[in-house]
Design a protein around this motif. Structure first.
Motif: not given
Lengths: 109, 537
Positions: A29-57
């Protein structure tokens, strides 16, 4: 997957913690909470159709890289915790002959 | 040179960590002595940084990797973090002295011990929320290993209880961080502090506040989430118990202060009353449990719970005097609770029992240990001239003028006095015939702690002005205080003699009360909902 769904995953984990009577189930159950948390944060940081974060300009519309960096760390920490907890489960089973909370906590010495 | 001095916070983390790895890798006989070298280096580094910190007021922030402050991980020092860093180094050194002879050949133990010190110092210095979470989780892991170090059934049981409950708390802390990042796009505490009052969605910020405070409350052992503490602190070896009660719980309280008074202060949630009452309930429940226990270490462990409640009463206040009283009480508690656990550890080791009624005649058998225990007991019960009295008088400003609060504070003090009258029964009685082990380092360690208890009690003016920059106006050595304490002793003794010692049914019920793991988590959910309700209504 919307953030609401991930919060539901977290709540499922919390429900499991408050009801499960088996130590291994509690660990999961602790692992489930943690997975939920990871999914939550990745979702919030996600951008639909965004590309990979590389500093090339050259790329535009990049996904926020910080959530991903942080969540990798969280995954590492989570695996450590799970490994340690399961090791303790094995030891507890050797000592008490059971991995039910009731039988483990109910006994003195 | 100044560039180097500004980098010292990194060394405070890495000196113990590197030494722990060296000790673990090179298993020669002499390597464990390196742990003392690491402590000396830490002290030198700390005082070098302290002088640098005083001279360069604008240079307290250290950002790693050349990033801007907003993105990068950074360490930041103010008076509070410096005080806690010194406290951590001091307590670790003393406990190292205590444990050293017994653990001399155990390289693995020194690895965990020194690693924990580095991580703890990191947690105090960090200015980055995620970094703080990582350090919190690492302390949880290392403390779990130290609790289970005895490899007995109860220690594994306490270990898993501690690990799972605290991980849940830390994960909820992280969920709060996720929400804050989503609103503000940064997890730097100092940047957030400026943004939090003016920008962002109020509802999400409030939600983040509730979740983070609830998560950290698990680690700080507030009511009703303290159930892991007596298990863990009662089962571990005495040196480790001293470390846990003296320091590791304070780490969580430090994070709580950082959140409540620094990060969320501009947001204006005004939760002082709520946390004050949580502190009161924690203190009363802790004292009630402590009175009913018969196991020495359980008594001390439940007293940690009640003292955490008293600290919360202080640090939840807006007024500066009770707040500094709370911080001073954290320092004082670290000193006298470590002393109690270490002294009790010596007695337990020689008498081969933990039962408080089976140990007799400590005053004649171990005079030095007994005198130090008396100092610690007077300090914790708030006798004038000792350090506990100073901080309790400062916290008392929070309850002044409110009859109910004053009465509750009186009750808490009375409970503390009563249960230490019970504890002091180990001192009296005929001399016991025991095989004594000579261990001068151990004796030195407890004498250092005892003297520092007395020192803070006697020179409180100097210490308050040098650490906090405040002067305590009232004279704490008035005759009336001594009379008050005498009255406490009399009432406490009568209460002990005619109520507690009879061991009535309620006490037995309380003693055998156990909270299952499921209910502990259920309590966590309830606590979360209560804080949520109070914040949103």
């Amino acid at each position: 997957m919307s953030p609401i769904l991930t919060i539901i995953v977290i709540l499922v984990g919390l429900y499991g913690l408050a009801t499960s009577k088996n130590i291994i189930k509690s660990v999961f159950c602790v692992t489930i909470i943690e997975s939920g948390l990871i999914l939550l944060f990745l979702n919030l940081g996600n951008l639909e159709g965004g590309s990979i974060p590389i500093l090339s300009g050259l790329v535009e519309n990049i996904v926020d890289p910080i959530p991903q960096a942080l969540m990798i760390t969280t995954i590492v920490i989570g695996s450590t915790i799970t490994a340690l907890a399961l090791m303790l489960c094995i030891k507890i089973f050797h000592h008490f002959g059971s991995i039910e909370w009731k039988e483990v906590l109910g006994r003195e010495e | 040179m100044n560039d180097f001095l500004a980098q010292i916070p990194i060394f405070l983390v890495f000196i113990p960590v590197v030494f722990s790895i060296i000790i673990y890798l090179f298993k020669a006989k002499w390597t464990t002595y390196l742990s003392f070298v690491s402590q000396v280096l830490l002290l030198i580094a700390f005082f070098a940084y302290l002088s640098f910190w005083r001279l360069h007021p604008g240079d307290h922030l250290l950002v790693f990797g050349g990033w801007s402050e907003r993105i990068g991980i950074s360490f930041f020092h103010d008076g509070l973090s410096l005080t806690f860093s010194f406290l951590a180094i001091f307590i670790f050194s003393v406990i190292l002295m205590y444990l050293f002879k017994f653990r001399r050949k155990d390289h693995k133990f020194f690895f965990f011990f020194l690693f924990l010190e580095g991580i703890f110092l990191g947690m105090i210095q960090t200015n980055d929320l995620f970094n703080m979470f990582v350090f919190l989780e690492l302390t949880t892991v290392l403390v779990t290993v130290l609790i289970s170090y005895q490899k007995s059934g109860p220690s594994f049981q306490a270990g898993i209880y501690y690990l799972l409950l605290n991980t849940v708390g830390a994960l909820f802390f992280l969920i709060g961080i996720v929400f804050l990042y989503n609103v503000f796009g940064t997890i730097n505490i100092r940047v957030l502090q400026e943004l939090i009052g003016t920008q962002g969605d109020r509802t999400v910020v409030k939600f983040a506040y509730v979740i983070m405070m609830s998560g950290i409350s698990v680690k700080a052992a507030l009511f009703p989430l303290f159930t892991w503490l007596p298990k863990a602190h009662g089962v571990a070896q005495s040196g480790i118990s001293a470390l846990l009660s003296g320091l590791v719980v304070k780490g969580a309280l430090y994070v709580l202060i950082r959140m409540e008074r620094f990060l969320f202060v501009e947001a204006g949630f005004h939760m002082n009353e709520l946390f004050f009452w949580i502190g009161v309930v924690t203190a009363i429940v802790g004292v009630t449990f402590a009175i009913s226990q018969k196991d020495m270490k359980q008594i001390l462990a439940y007293h940690t719970v009640s003292q955490v409640g008293i600290m919360m009463m202080g640090i939840s206040q807006i007024g500066l005097t009770p707040f500094y009283g709370g911080v001073l009480h954290i320092i004082n508690h670290a000193l006298f609770k470590s002393l109690l656990f270490l002294g009790a550890g010596i007695l337990i080791k020689h008498y081969q029992t933990k039962k408080v009624y089976e140990i007799k005649g400590a005053l004649k058998t171990f005079p030095i240990v007994a005198v130090m225990l008396i100092i610690a007991m007077l300090s914790i019960s708030g006798a004038p001239l000792f350090n506990g009295f100073v901080s309790k008088s400062m916290i008392k400003y929070a309850v002044k003028g409110n009859f109910i609060k004053e009465a509750l504070f009186f009750l808490i003090n009375l409970g503390t006095v009563t249960s230490f009258i019970k504890f002091s029964s180990v001192l009296f009685g005929p001399k016991a015939i025991l095989v004594k082990e000579k261990n001068p380092l151990q004796i030195i360690s407890i004498i250092v702690l005892g003297l520092s208890c007395l020192g803070i009690g006697l020179f409180y003016q100097v210490i308050a002005s040098s650490i906090f920059g405040i002067t305590i106006s009232t004279n704490l050595w008035e005759i009336s205080h001594f009379l008050d304490y005498g009255l406490f002793l009399v009432i406490g003794f009568l209460f002990y003699r005619f109520v507690v010692k009879k061991d009535y049914l309620p006490f037995q019920k309380i003693r055998h009360f156990k909270l299952t793991f499921e209910s502990a988590n259920y309590m966590f959910v309830v606590y979360l909902l209560v804080v949520l309700g109070v914040v949103f209504l």
